[in-house]
Write a protein that holds these residues in place. Sequence first.
Motif, PDB file in Angstrom:
ATOM      1  N   PRO A 190      -7.770 -10.731  -4.835  1.00 48.77           N
ATOM      2  CA  PRO A 190      -8.705  -9.690  -4.385  1.00 48.77           C
ATOM      3  C   PRO A 190      -8.107  -8.719  -3.730  1.00 48.77           C
ATOM      4  O   PRO A 190      -8.428  -7.551  -3.931  1.00 48.77           O
ATOM      5  CB  PRO A 190      -9.609 -10.672  -3.879  1.00 48.77           C
ATOM      6  CG  PRO A 190      -9.653 -11.929  -4.515  1.00 48.77           C
ATOM      7  CD  PRO A 190      -8.269 -12.054  -4.752  1.00 48.77           C
ATOM      8  N   THR A 191      -7.380  -9.072  -2.827  1.00 51.00           N
ATOM      9  CA  THR A 191      -6.767  -7.957  -1.880  1.00 51.00           C
ATOM     10  C   THR A 191      -5.678  -7.195  -2.698  1.00 51.00           C
ATOM     11  O   THR A 191      -5.716  -6.003  -2.668  1.00 51.00           O
ATOM     12  CB  THR A 191      -5.835  -8.770  -0.783  1.00 51.00           C
ATOM     13  OG1 THR A 191      -6.653  -9.554   0.108  1.00 51.00           O
ATOM     14  CG2 THR A 191      -5.022  -7.872   0.118  1.00 51.00           C
ATOM     15  N   TYR A 192      -4.865  -7.881  -3.744  1.00 51.10           N
ATOM     16  CA  TYR A 192      -4.051  -7.136  -4.346  1.00 51.10           C
ATOM     17  C   TYR A 192      -4.713  -6.026  -5.193  1.00 51.10           C
ATOM     18  O   TYR A 192      -4.333  -4.909  -5.537  1.00 51.10           O
ATOM     19  CB  TYR A 192      -3.059  -7.994  -5.299  1.00 51.10           C
ATOM     20  CG  TYR A 192      -1.759  -8.350  -4.285  1.00 51.10           C
ATOM     21  CD1 TYR A 192      -0.511  -7.782  -4.599  1.00 51.10           C
ATOM     22  CD2 TYR A 192      -1.791  -9.777  -3.463  1.00 51.10           C
ATOM     23  CE1 TYR A 192       0.704  -8.260  -3.914  1.00 51.10           C
ATOM     24  CE2 TYR A 192      -0.839 -10.024  -2.898  1.00 51.10           C
ATOM     25  CZ  TYR A 192       0.334  -9.365  -3.117  1.00 51.10           C
ATOM     26  OH  TYR A 192       1.654  -9.565  -2.204  1.00 51.10           O
ATOM     27  N   LEU A 193      -5.845  -6.605  -5.986  1.00 48.48           N
ATOM     28  CA  LEU A 193      -6.414  -5.728  -6.774  1.00 48.48           C
ATOM     29  C   LEU A 193      -7.041  -4.370  -6.181  1.00 48.48           C
ATOM     30  O   LEU A 193      -6.919  -3.293  -6.721  1.00 48.48           O
ATOM     31  CB  LEU A 193      -7.781  -6.485  -7.409  1.00 48.48           C
ATOM     32  CG  LEU A 193      -8.404  -5.861  -8.453  1.00 48.48           C
ATOM     33  CD1 LEU A 193      -7.406  -5.506  -9.632  1.00 48.48           C
ATOM     34  CD2 LEU A 193      -9.883  -6.557  -9.019  1.00 48.48           C
ATOM     35  N   ASN A 194      -7.505  -4.482  -4.972  1.00 51.00           N
ATOM     36  CA  ASN A 194      -7.999  -3.401  -4.032  1.00 51.00           C
ATOM     37  C   ASN A 194      -6.927  -2.356  -3.864  1.00 51.00           C
ATOM     38  O   ASN A 194      -7.197  -1.326  -3.385  1.00 51.00           O
ATOM     39  CB  ASN A 194      -8.408  -3.929  -2.753  1.00 51.00           C
ATOM     40  CG  ASN A 194      -9.773  -4.677  -3.243  1.00 51.00           C
ATOM     41  OD1 ASN A 194     -10.449  -4.111  -4.088  1.00 51.00           O
ATOM     42  ND2 ASN A 194     -10.193  -5.640  -2.254  1.00 51.00           N
ATOM     43  N   ILE A 195      -5.633  -2.865  -3.930  1.00 51.01           N
ATOM     44  CA  ILE A 195      -4.727  -1.645  -3.468  1.00 51.01           C
ATOM     45  C   ILE A 195      -3.554  -1.201  -4.822  1.00 51.01           C
ATOM     46  O   ILE A 195      -2.724  -0.643  -4.491  1.00 51.01           O
ATOM     47  CB  ILE A 195      -3.593  -2.296  -2.509  1.00 51.01           C
ATOM     48  CG1 ILE A 195      -2.809  -3.644  -2.941  1.00 51.01           C
ATOM     49  CG2 ILE A 195      -4.176  -2.634  -1.206  1.00 51.01           C
ATOM     50  CD1 ILE A 195      -1.666  -3.940  -2.120  1.00 51.01           C
TER      51      ILE A 195
ATOM     52  N   GLN B  27     -19.167 -12.108  -7.359  1.00 51.67           N
ATOM     53  CA  GLN B  27     -18.384 -12.535  -6.271  1.00 51.67           C
ATOM     54  C   GLN B  27     -18.746 -14.255  -6.135  1.00 51.67           C
ATOM     55  O   GLN B  27     -18.164 -15.098  -5.488  1.00 51.67           O
ATOM     56  CB  GLN B  27     -18.892 -12.072  -5.005  1.00 51.67           C
ATOM     57  CG  GLN B  27     -18.347 -10.740  -4.725  1.00 51.67           C
ATOM     58  CD  GLN B  27     -16.856 -10.491  -4.654  1.00 51.67           C
ATOM     59  OE1 GLN B  27     -16.209 -11.537  -4.133  1.00 51.67           O
ATOM     60  NE2 GLN B  27     -16.163  -9.599  -5.535  1.00 51.67           N
TER      61      GLN B  27
ATOM     62  N   ASN C  46       1.151  -8.865  -9.001  1.00 53.61           N
ATOM     63  CA  ASN C  46       1.109  -9.861  -8.112  1.00 53.61           C
ATOM     64  C   ASN C  46       1.833 -11.153  -8.487  1.00 53.61           C
ATOM     65  O   ASN C  46       1.388 -11.821  -9.395  1.00 53.61           O
ATOM     66  CB  ASN C  46      -0.359 -10.167  -7.660  1.00 53.61           C
ATOM     67  CG  ASN C  46      -0.571 -11.265  -6.619  1.00 53.61           C
ATOM     68  OD1 ASN C  46       0.383 -11.684  -6.193  1.00 53.61           O
ATOM     69  ND2 ASN C  46      -1.791 -11.471  -6.306  1.00 53.61           N
TER      70      ASN C  46
ATOM     71  N   ASP D 127      -3.344  -4.669 -10.775  1.00 56.70           N
ATOM     72  CA  ASP D 127      -3.934  -5.029 -11.607  1.00 56.70           C
ATOM     73  C   ASP D 127      -3.395  -6.045 -12.613  1.00 56.70           C
ATOM     74  O   ASP D 127      -3.983  -6.428 -13.543  1.00 56.70           O
ATOM     75  CB  ASP D 127      -4.665  -4.050 -12.632  1.00 56.70           C
ATOM     76  CG  ASP D 127      -3.512  -3.173 -13.398  1.00 56.70           C
ATOM     77  OD1 ASP D 127      -2.202  -3.561 -13.280  1.00 56.70           O
ATOM     78  OD2 ASP D 127      -3.751  -2.222 -14.177  1.00 56.70           O
TER      79      ASP D 127
ATOM     80  N   GLY E 129     -17.092  -8.042 -10.563  1.00 60.12           N
ATOM     81  CA  GLY E 129     -17.499  -8.189  -9.196  1.00 60.12           C
ATOM     82  C   GLY E 129     -18.633  -9.208  -8.918  1.00 60.12           C
ATOM     83  O   GLY E 129     -19.509  -9.242  -7.998  1.00 60.12           O
TER      84      GLY E 129
ATOM     85  N   LEU F 255     -13.621 -11.553 -11.137  1.00 54.73           N
ATOM     86  CA  LEU F 255     -13.310 -10.543 -10.060  1.00 54.73           C
ATOM     87  C   LEU F 255     -13.261  -9.215 -10.554  1.00 54.73           C
ATOM     88  O   LEU F 255     -13.739  -8.253  -9.532  1.00 54.73           O
ATOM     89  CB  LEU F 255     -11.679 -10.824  -9.700  1.00 54.73           C
ATOM     90  CG  LEU F 255     -10.996 -10.196  -8.598  1.00 54.73           C
ATOM     91  CD1 LEU F 255     -11.593 -10.862  -7.369  1.00 54.73           C
ATOM     92  CD2 LEU F 255      -9.379 -10.614  -8.668  1.00 54.73           C
TER      93      LEU F 255
ATOM     94  N   VAL G 235       0.914  -1.208  -0.036  1.00 56.26           N
ATOM     95  CA  VAL G 235      -0.056  -0.109   0.082  1.00 56.26           C
ATOM     96  C   VAL G 235       1.010   1.253   0.171  1.00 56.26           C
ATOM     97  O   VAL G 235       0.775   2.213  -0.816  1.00 56.26           O
ATOM     98  CB  VAL G 235      -0.881   0.073   1.269  1.00 56.26           C
ATOM     99  CG1 VAL G 235      -1.597   1.564   1.304  1.00 56.26           C
ATOM    100  CG2 VAL G 235      -2.188  -1.076   1.088  1.00 56.26           C
TER     101      VAL G 235
END
Length: 308
Positions: free
Chosen positions: A197-202, A231, A187, A205, A229, A226, A173
């Motif tokens: 999912p965690t990496y995409l949010n920070i 899920q 990633n 891409d 969305g 992903l 981050v």
Amino acid sequence: MTVERTVPRGILGFPVTPMNEDLSINYDSYQKNIEFLIENGLNSVFIACGAGEFHAINDEEYEQLIIKAKEVVQNRVPIYTGVGGKITEALKQAELSAKHGIDGYLILPPYLITPSQDGIYSYLKTIIESTQLNAIVYQRDNCVMTLDTLKKLAEIPQLVGFKDGIGNIETNVEFTQALGDRLAWINGMPLAEVTMPTYLNIGFDTYSSAISNYIPFASRQYFDALLSGDQEKVKQLYEDIILPIHNIRKQKQGYAVSLIKAGMNIVGLPVETHVRPPIAPVEQNHYNALADIIKLAKEKYAEVSGGK
């Protein structure tokens, strides 16, 4: 010379280095592996990297892997090589990559030594500036950077990307917030679908996909779900494919490489399960378990995307 300072995004292809029984390289199978990745929509190939047993390839083989990759790719997608280990070897590999007109390279960690930050900076800077090719630094093992080190490296125009294989989200981050779109964020965790999912949010891409070597339709459907969305689809793919394969991969050191070859062998690609020491081949019970997962993946997901 004008060089386009871009890096492939999305799902990155990392072909293996197929071996014959005597552990010589099977270049025909290698080229078919690359063609399979391109046919299935992967937008780049990273040759002679971790999945390609970089640690066990000599100079002559390294150059042949470049030559054979260029023969089959024919400028359809970018080609990146792995360079690293001993600084003298890394510079030689970078020079060979430039000689053959490769698009760039992924810099793997230095050999044996766990260096200081100024040592890491010097190692990476020396390799990055040795050619005009695009460079991606890979944070893992003996190459763990601070924000200050990465900021200094980002002043070098040849640096286009950062790949993380450590998994320290707090640090990542800090990196993405400080450097933004200056670098492509990749990633590089083992079986990256698990953490994407965690990496995409920070801000990451892009990722390297091991399972794309044998069930690319699963990786594609996962990433599409992903990004959109969906899920429920992500959850299904986790339960049916991603986490079961991840659980096998964790059973033994070296499975990050040998399990890929096992998967390719199971789906009928011309790749045997032979690996060079110190990596060990997949044990039969794990091979059988992987075969069951792949069978389910094909029955449930391949037809959806026309996957092979």
